[in-house]
Design an enzyme around this catalytic site. Structure first.
Site, PDB file in Angstrom:
ATOM      1  N   HIS A   1      -6.140  -2.430  40.308  1.00  0.00           N
ATOM      2  CA  HIS A   1      -5.966  -2.074  41.723  1.00  0.00           C
ATOM      3  C   HIS A   1      -7.299  -1.669  42.336  1.00  0.00           C
ATOM      4  O   HIS A   1      -8.252  -1.366  41.620  1.00  0.00           O
ATOM      5  CB  HIS A   1      -5.006  -0.878  41.828  1.00  0.00           C
TER       6      HIS A   1
ATOM      7  N   HIS B   1     -13.639  -0.807  44.829  1.00  0.00           N
ATOM      8  CA  HIS B   1     -13.792  -1.453  43.520  1.00  0.00           C
ATOM      9  C   HIS B   1     -12.452  -1.573  42.814  1.00  0.00           C
ATOM     10  O   HIS B   1     -11.483  -0.914  43.205  1.00  0.00           O
ATOM     11  CB  HIS B   1     -14.711  -0.602  42.644  1.00  0.00           C
TER      12      HIS B   1
HETATM   13  O1  ACK Z   1     -10.370   3.200  39.379  1.00  0.00           O
HETATM   14  P1  ACK Z   1      -9.899   4.126  40.394  1.00  0.00           P
HETATM   15  O2  ACK Z   1     -10.210   3.882  41.809  1.00  0.00           O
HETATM   16  O3  ACK Z   1     -10.329   5.616  40.005  1.00  0.00           O
HETATM   17  O4  ACK Z   1      -8.359   4.343  40.224  1.00  0.00           O
HETATM   18  C1  ACK Z   1      -8.011   5.578  39.680  1.00  0.00           C
HETATM   19  C2  ACK Z   1      -6.895   6.212  40.455  1.00  0.00           C
HETATM   20  O5  ACK Z   1      -7.500   7.082  41.402  1.00  0.00           O
HETATM   21  C3  ACK Z   1      -5.925   7.030  39.575  1.00  0.00           C
HETATM   22  O6  ACK Z   1      -6.634   7.931  38.820  1.00  0.00           O
HETATM   23  C4  ACK Z   1      -8.893   7.093  41.233  1.00  0.00           C
HETATM   24  N1  ACK Z   1      -9.339   8.487  41.297  1.00  0.00           N
HETATM   25  C5  ACK Z   1      -9.065   9.482  40.426  1.00  0.00           C
HETATM   26  N2  ACK Z   1      -9.626  10.621  40.835  1.00  0.00           N
HETATM   27  C6  ACK Z   1     -10.254  10.366  41.999  1.00  0.00           C
HETATM   28  C7  ACK Z   1     -11.006  11.132  42.909  1.00  0.00           C
HETATM   29  N3  ACK Z   1     -11.218  12.436  42.704  1.00  0.00           N
HETATM   30  N4  ACK Z   1     -11.504  10.514  43.991  1.00  0.00           N
HETATM   31  C8  ACK Z   1     -11.297   9.209  44.198  1.00  0.00           C
HETATM   32  N5  ACK Z   1     -10.592   8.422  43.379  1.00  0.00           N
HETATM   33  C9  ACK Z   1     -10.081   8.987  42.292  1.00  0.00           C
HETATM   34  C10 ACK Z   1      -9.188   6.472  39.906  1.00  0.00           C
END
Ligand code: ACK
Length: 223
Positions: free
Chosen positions: A69, A155
């Site tokens: 995703h 990303h």
């Molecule tokens: O790969 P991603 O974008 O990085 O997808 C996962 C998703 O949310 C579930 O964990 C993103 N994620 C986790 N913590 C944060 C945060 N503090 N800020 C932005 N994105 C986050 C993670």
């Protein structure tokens, strides 16, 4: 008393359709297979392993438990700043359940993460929260990030090394984009898929010759 269900999700994003997920995984795995055989990569192998002369199997090195995703808003079940406001936006409500084609323009590999850079369209940027690129960014990197266009952090996390959280992929991508902007690109290698560049400390960036598109659905996700 009856326990209240959390009203807000863990995050919102575009989720790749199952068949698309397989296609992207195959294409990006092929890149990893080639990368760890390149002389240029082997020269910097110590940034991926502490054992001298050891080879690294990048396909084993990166793991990914979540469906593929592109996160738009991390809500943390309402604990993240702006989560409620985001969920209530008309554009978010209208986009939920709708299909969208994402365009992947580059791949990144670092000792921590393996990811795909997504180039958002103007319409897709309407779902990108203002200021979201900067969330959790180290103060030293902040001025650089503020000079990048909105949505630069977009990303798909393809994998993380042991003990690393997925949030790191976006941060690694931003670091690479800031270094590129400062003209700090090192070695460049021409590959079938595109031009690979090295950006110090084990950071690699593959600018794809042709963008990889993927069909997705916009939705929320809770575990
Ligand atoms: O790969 P991603 O974008 O990085 O997808 C996962 C998703 O949310 C579930 O964990 C993103 N994620 C986790 N913590 C944060 C945060 N503090 N800020 C932005 N994105 C986050 C993670």
């Amino acid at each position: 008393p009856e326990e209240k269900k959390p009203e807000l999700p863990l995050f919102y994003g575009w989720f790749l359709l199952k068949e698309e997920e397989e296609r992207i995984k195959c294409a990006t795995m092929d890149f990893l297979k080639t990368l760890d055989t390149l002389e240029a990569f082997k020269e910097h192998i110590s940034e991926f392993t502490s054992e001298a002369n050891k080879e690294v199997d990048l396909e084993q090195y990166f793991q990914n438990p979540l469906p593929l995703h592109c996160t738009t808003k991390f809500c943390d079940y309402g604990k993240a700043e702006g989560a409620k406001e985001y969920a209530e936006l008309q554009v978010v409500k209208e986009a939920t359940g709708k299909s969208e084609e994402l365009s992947v323009t580059a791949l990144i590999v670092t000792p921590r993460t393996f990811g795909a850079r997504v180039a958002l369209t103007e319409t897709q940027l309407n779902l990108w929260p203002e200021g979201e690129d900067k969330v959790g960014v180290a103060p030293t990197l902040l001025p650089g990030v503020e000079s990048l266009p909105a949505g630069s952090r977009a990303h798909v996390t393809l994998g993380c090394s042991a003990g690393v959280e997925a949030v790191q992929t976006g941060l690694d991508l931003l670091e690479i984009l800031v270094l590129q902007k400062e003209g700090k690109e090192g070695t460049q290698v021409e590959m079938d898929m595109g031009t690979l560049s090295y950006l110090s400390e084990g950071r690699w960036y593959l600018a794809l010759r042709e963008a990889i598109t993927a069909d997705t659905t916009f939705s929320s996700f809770s575990e």
